[in-house]
Design a protein around this motif. Structure first.
Motif, PDB file in Angstrom:
ATOM      1  N   THR A  82      51.763  43.852  39.108  1.00  0.00           N
ATOM      2  CA  THR A  82      51.523  42.638  39.890  1.00  0.00           C
ATOM      3  C   THR A  82      50.076  42.578  40.362  1.00  0.00           C
ATOM      4  OG1 THR A  82      52.243  43.643  41.990  1.00  0.00           O
ATOM      5  CG2 THR A  82      53.938  42.597  40.633  1.00  0.00           C
ATOM      6  N   TYR A  83      49.446  43.736  40.569  1.00  0.00           N
ATOM      7  CA  TYR A  83      48.033  43.762  40.932  1.00  0.00           C
ATOM      8  C   TYR A  83      47.168  43.289  39.759  1.00  0.00           C
ATOM      9  CZ  TYR A  83      49.048  46.306  45.241  1.00  0.00           C
ATOM     10  OH  TYR A  83      49.509  46.650  46.490  1.00  0.00           O
ATOM     11  N   ALA A  84      47.513  43.747  38.548  1.00  0.00           N
ATOM     12  CA  ALA A  84      46.753  43.356  37.363  1.00  0.00           C
ATOM     13  C   ALA A  84      46.864  41.851  37.111  1.00  0.00           C
ATOM     14  CB  ALA A  84      47.246  44.135  36.151  1.00  0.00           C
ATOM     15  N   LEU A  85      48.059  41.295  37.296  1.00  0.00           N
ATOM     16  CA  LEU A  85      48.252  39.860  37.104  1.00  0.00           C
ATOM     17  C   LEU A  85      47.403  39.066  38.093  1.00  0.00           C
ATOM     18  CD1 LEU A  85      49.720  37.458  35.810  1.00  0.00           C
ATOM     19  CD2 LEU A  85      51.556  37.781  37.495  1.00  0.00           C
ATOM     20  N   TYR A  86      47.351  39.525  39.324  1.00  0.00           N
ATOM     21  CA  TYR A  86      46.565  38.819  40.344  1.00  0.00           C
ATOM     22  C   TYR A  86      45.082  38.803  39.976  1.00  0.00           C
ATOM     23  CZ  TYR A  86      44.419  37.730  44.852  1.00  0.00           C
ATOM     24  OH  TYR A  86      43.658  37.168  45.846  1.00  0.00           O
ATOM     25  N   SER A  87      44.528  39.946  39.606  1.00  0.00           N
ATOM     26  CA  SER A  87      43.109  39.997  39.244  1.00  0.00           C
ATOM     27  C   SER A  87      42.829  39.137  38.020  1.00  0.00           C
ATOM     28  CB  SER A  87      42.678  41.448  38.970  1.00  0.00           C
ATOM     29  OG  SER A  87      42.789  42.238  40.133  1.00  0.00           O
ATOM     30  N   GLY A  88      43.726  39.196  37.029  1.00  0.00           N
ATOM     31  CA  GLY A  88      43.539  38.412  35.822  1.00  0.00           C
ATOM     32  C   GLY A  88      43.588  36.920  36.066  1.00  0.00           C
ATOM     33  N   SER A  89      44.313  36.491  37.089  1.00  0.00           N
ATOM     34  CA  SER A  89      44.434  35.054  37.359  1.00  0.00           C
ATOM     35  C   SER A  89      43.098  34.418  37.722  1.00  0.00           C
ATOM     36  CB  SER A  89      45.450  34.817  38.485  1.00  0.00           C
ATOM     37  OG  SER A  89      44.932  35.225  39.749  1.00  0.00           O
ATOM     38  N   TYR A  90      42.157  35.219  38.221  1.00  0.00           N
ATOM     39  CA  TYR A  90      40.853  34.671  38.583  1.00  0.00           C
ATOM     40  C   TYR A  90      40.032  34.285  37.349  1.00  0.00           C
ATOM     41  CZ  TYR A  90      41.302  35.501  43.575  1.00  0.00           C
ATOM     42  OH  TYR A  90      41.697  35.446  44.884  1.00  0.00           O
ATOM     43  N   ILE A  91      40.327  34.882  36.202  1.00  0.00           N
ATOM     44  CA  ILE A  91      39.656  34.480  34.958  1.00  0.00           C
ATOM     45  C   ILE A  91      40.051  33.040  34.634  1.00  0.00           C
ATOM     46  CG2 ILE A  91      39.390  34.976  32.486  1.00  0.00           C
ATOM     47  CD1 ILE A  91      40.055  37.913  33.148  1.00  0.00           C
ATOM     48  N   TYR A  92      41.341  32.758  34.775  1.00  0.00           N
ATOM     49  CA  TYR A  92      41.824  31.391  34.567  1.00  0.00           C
ATOM     50  C   TYR A  92      41.166  30.438  35.561  1.00  0.00           C
ATOM     51  CZ  TYR A  92      45.168  27.497  34.323  1.00  0.00           C
ATOM     52  OH  TYR A  92      45.753  26.256  34.206  1.00  0.00           O
ATOM     53  N   LEU A  93      41.051  30.873  36.807  1.00  0.00           N
ATOM     54  CA  LEU A  93      40.411  30.041  37.825  1.00  0.00           C
ATOM     55  C   LEU A  93      38.948  29.781  37.472  1.00  0.00           C
ATOM     56  CD1 LEU A  93      40.458  28.656  40.609  1.00  0.00           C
ATOM     57  CD2 LEU A  93      39.952  30.882  41.633  1.00  0.00           C
ATOM     58  N   ASN A  94      38.249  30.787  36.958  1.00  0.00           N
ATOM     59  CA  ASN A  94      36.846  30.621  36.569  1.00  0.00           C
ATOM     60  C   ASN A  94      36.674  29.528  35.518  1.00  0.00           C
ATOM     61  OD1 ASN A  94      35.354  32.328  38.186  1.00  0.00           O
ATOM     62  ND2 ASN A  94      35.202  33.988  36.695  1.00  0.00           N
ATOM     63  N   HIS A  95      37.628  29.441  34.596  1.00  0.00           N
ATOM     64  CA  HIS A  95      37.468  28.536  33.456  1.00  0.00           C
ATOM     65  C   HIS A  95      38.086  27.159  33.663  1.00  0.00           C
ATOM     66  CE1 HIS A  95      35.654  31.393  30.586  1.00  0.00           C
ATOM     67  NE2 HIS A  95      36.358  32.303  31.241  1.00  0.00           N
ATOM     68  N   THR A  96      39.040  27.050  34.574  1.00  0.00           N
ATOM     69  CA  THR A  96      39.718  25.756  34.759  1.00  0.00           C
ATOM     70  C   THR A  96      39.472  25.133  36.129  1.00  0.00           C
ATOM     71  OG1 THR A  96      41.756  26.735  35.632  1.00  0.00           O
ATOM     72  CG2 THR A  96      41.561  26.559  33.225  1.00  0.00           C
ATOM     73  N   GLY A  97      39.116  25.978  37.099  1.00  0.00           N
ATOM     74  CA  GLY A  97      38.961  25.477  38.452  1.00  0.00           C
ATOM     75  C   GLY A  97      40.287  25.213  39.146  1.00  0.00           C
ATOM     76  N   LYS A  98      41.410  25.559  38.488  1.00  0.00           N
ATOM     77  CA  LYS A  98      42.739  25.330  39.058  1.00  0.00           C
ATOM     78  C   LYS A  98      43.264  26.612  39.694  1.00  0.00           C
ATOM     79  CE  LYS A  98      43.830  21.799  35.601  1.00  0.00           C
ATOM     80  NZ  LYS A  98      44.718  21.401  34.468  1.00  0.00           N
ATOM     81  N   GLY A  99      43.668  26.529  40.944  1.00  0.00           N
ATOM     82  CA  GLY A  99      44.065  27.715  41.689  1.00  0.00           C
ATOM     83  C   GLY A  99      45.550  28.012  41.694  1.00  0.00           C
ATOM     84  N   SER A 100      46.354  27.190  40.985  1.00  0.00           N
ATOM     85  CA  SER A 100      47.815  27.348  41.060  1.00  0.00           C
ATOM     86  C   SER A 100      48.279  28.705  40.542  1.00  0.00           C
ATOM     87  CB  SER A 100      48.501  26.226  40.272  1.00  0.00           C
ATOM     88  OG  SER A 100      48.016  26.187  38.931  1.00  0.00           O
ATOM     89  N   LEU A 101      47.697  29.194  39.429  1.00  0.00           N
ATOM     90  CA  LEU A 101      48.111  30.487  38.883  1.00  0.00           C
ATOM     91  C   LEU A 101      47.755  31.624  39.845  1.00  0.00           C
ATOM     92  CD1 LEU A 101      49.271  32.211  36.603  1.00  0.00           C
ATOM     93  CD2 LEU A 101      46.982  32.262  35.572  1.00  0.00           C
ATOM     94  N   THR A 102      46.579  31.553  40.450  1.00  0.00           N
ATOM     95  CA  THR A 102      46.156  32.593  41.387  1.00  0.00           C
ATOM     96  C   THR A 102      47.074  32.634  42.608  1.00  0.00           C
ATOM     97  OG1 THR A 102      43.859  32.376  40.675  1.00  0.00           O
ATOM     98  CG2 THR A 102      44.243  33.441  42.793  1.00  0.00           C
ATOM     99  N   ILE A 103      47.471  31.468  43.101  1.00  0.00           N
ATOM    100  CA  ILE A 103      48.358  31.418  44.266  1.00  0.00           C
ATOM    101  C   ILE A 103      49.741  31.976  43.908  1.00  0.00           C
ATOM    102  CG2 ILE A 103      49.526  29.872  45.886  1.00  0.00           C
ATOM    103  CD1 ILE A 103      47.010  28.059  45.688  1.00  0.00           C
ATOM    104  N   ALA A 104      50.252  31.603  42.715  1.00  0.00           N
ATOM    105  CA  ALA A 104      51.544  32.131  42.275  1.00  0.00           C
ATOM    106  C   ALA A 104      51.477  33.638  42.059  1.00  0.00           C
ATOM    107  CB  ALA A 104      51.973  31.430  40.980  1.00  0.00           C
ATOM    108  N   ALA A 105      50.361  34.105  41.467  1.00  0.00           N
ATOM    109  CA  ALA A 105      50.181  35.546  41.257  1.00  0.00           C
ATOM    110  C   ALA A 105      50.103  36.275  42.594  1.00  0.00           C
ATOM    111  CB  ALA A 105      48.925  35.803  40.436  1.00  0.00           C
TER     112      ALA A 105
END
Length: 459
Positions: A82-105
């Motif tokens: 779950t820690y790895a998923l959370y850190s990885g979600s910021y890559i998605y945030l960097n490229h899309t600007g959408k925070g939904s995955l990071t909040i769910a993670a």
């Protein structure tokens, strides 16, 4: 001649769980310490932390029972990812600007973190004997905070020549890899039923547990006067992270300097923990005297630090944003600006020492209440659950743009309030706790422990 400890010795197990936390919560701490998860806009990071701590409240309190039912290996193993998923979600945030995955993670991380910290707390304070609990807490805290130091070095090195305000993908990828390693390392842990102290005694006191028994024991936690007295201590013990990371470190320093600062913030925690360990295990003093001396040190130190922080906070009102720089005199501070940087960096370092003093003392108090490993797993879960409730409130204060000064005042007031019931608990500490005669018919002493569920989970 130096001799390695046995694999099934308490020290080996505490070192192992220390390295698991080095690679999982340690990396999370380093990322969080950048402010906003390393993003220029703190909103997503703060909302993710709010989601994290909301689920952490529940699974922190339930975590001890989950560990008692399913064992330490697989519960920590699953939590690590779950820690790895959370850190990885910021890559998605960097490229899309959408925070939904990071909040769910973040919400999922709260589940994993609640379980992991309950298991860690049980191992750290129930495996050692009465006279060594301070040493074991210090050993864990030093290894754990090496993770925060390494996590500070990564963004510092990668962003050294970068002018970006947010962390680059490479930093987040490095965090993901390290956190996956931490998850797999947890499989090396020994089942509690097989852990034996140097005097030949088993660390386990009870025969088995059940979902019904654990549900009853969780309810009892909220009827226990000592646990209720420790509620304010638990609530405030992580509350200040939101201010330290977002209002202080991210508020007045450049991105690369934030990583530089975190190297010393987490390193200072190692120093504070090591220094306190000598007082925790000072056997010529009664447990009550040790507690009162350390209480005085913690109370005075923390109040002095908040006084210094107030003096600094009076110089600025906001941190850097996409629309401009901080209003701190002269703008964001870089560590190479020695004359401007020295004072604030030293103060931030001292905040790290204060964090270690407070949290190590909290764990020592919990460990001083009993030697029963299953009770301690519930106590540790209770502590982390209520701690997470406090953190939920703290991160929402930042997400709702509460002013830095008001956040500081709230932090200081809560700390002062928590000291009163903490003093009451310390004043009533007994020199000896006797868990050798358990209070229910399912319990037996020592090596007769079978731990059917734990053995299956650890096979």
């Amino acid at each position: 001649m130096f001799k390695l400890p046995r694999y099934n010795s308490p020290m080996t197990q505490v070192v192992l769980v220390g390295f698991v936390c080095f690679l999982n919560p340690g990396m999370y701490n380093a990322l969080n310490g950048m402010g906003g998860g390393g993003q220029v806009d703190h909103t997503t990071g703060s909302n993710a932390n709010t989601a994290l701590y909301c689920t952490f409240v529940v699974f922190g309190i339930l975590g001890g029972s989950i560990v008692n039912l399913f064992g330490v290996r697989w519960t920590i193993f699953g939590s690590g990812f779950t820690y790895a998923l959370y850190s990885g979600s910021y890559i998605y945030l960097n490229h899309t600007g959408k925070g939904s995955l990071t909040i769910a993670a973040g919400a999922l991380l709260g589940v994993g973190a609640g379980i992991l910290w309950a298991a860690q707390g049980m191992i750290m304070v129930s495996y050692p004997g009465e006279e060594e609990k301070g040493k074991y807490i210090a050993v864990f805290w030093i290894i754990f905070n090496l993770g925060g130091m390494l996590g500070g070095i990564l963004p510092f090195a990668i962003n050294y020549h970068s002018n970006q305000k947010s962390l680059v993908d490479g930093v987040y990828i490095a965090f993901v890899v390290l956190e996956c390693l931490g998850a797999f390392l947890s499989l090396a842990l020994c089942p509690p039923a097989r852990v034996v102290r140097d005097d030949g005694s088993s660390v386990v006191l009870v025969k088995y547990t059940s979902a019904r028994k654990e549900a009853i024991e969780i309810v009892k936690l909220f009827l226990n006067p000592t646990m209720l007295a420790l509620l304010p201590m638990s609530f405030v013990s992580n509350f200040f992270y939101g201010y330290h990371f977002n209002c202080f470190n991210s508020g007045i320093f450049t991105v690369r300097t934030r990583g530089f600062n975190n190297i010393f913030y987490w390193g200072a925690q190692m120093v504070g923990s090591y220094a306190l360990s000598f007082l925790f295990d000072k056997q010529e003093w009664s447990k009550k005297k040790r507690g009162l001396v350390i209480f005085t040190i913690v109370a005075v130190f923390f109040n002095v630090i908040w006084g210094g922080t107030l003096k600094l906070q009076l110089r600025y009102t906001h941190g850097p944003s996409e629309n401009g720089d901080t209003d701190y005199p002269g703008g964001s501070i870089d560590f190479l600006e020695h004359s401007r940087a020295a004072g604030p960096i030293i103060l931030y370092l001292l905040c790290g020492i204060g964090d270690a003093l407070y949290q190590n003392f909290a764990y020592w108090i919990i460990g001083a209440l009993t030697n029963d490993n299953q009770k301690l797993s519930r106590y540790a879960g209770f502590y982390k659950g209520i701690q997470s409730l406090g953190a939920t409130v703290a991160w929402q204060l930042d997400a709702k743009k509460v002013t830095f000064m008001h956040q500081l005042i709230i932090n200081w007031a809560l700390l002062a309030f928590s000291l009163v019931p903490m003093f009451f608990v310390v004043w009533n500490l007994k020199d000896h706790v006797n868990d050798a005669v358990p209070d229910n018919e399912d319990a037996v002493v020592g090596k007769e422990y079978t731990a059917e569920v734990d053995e299956k989970a650890s096979a």
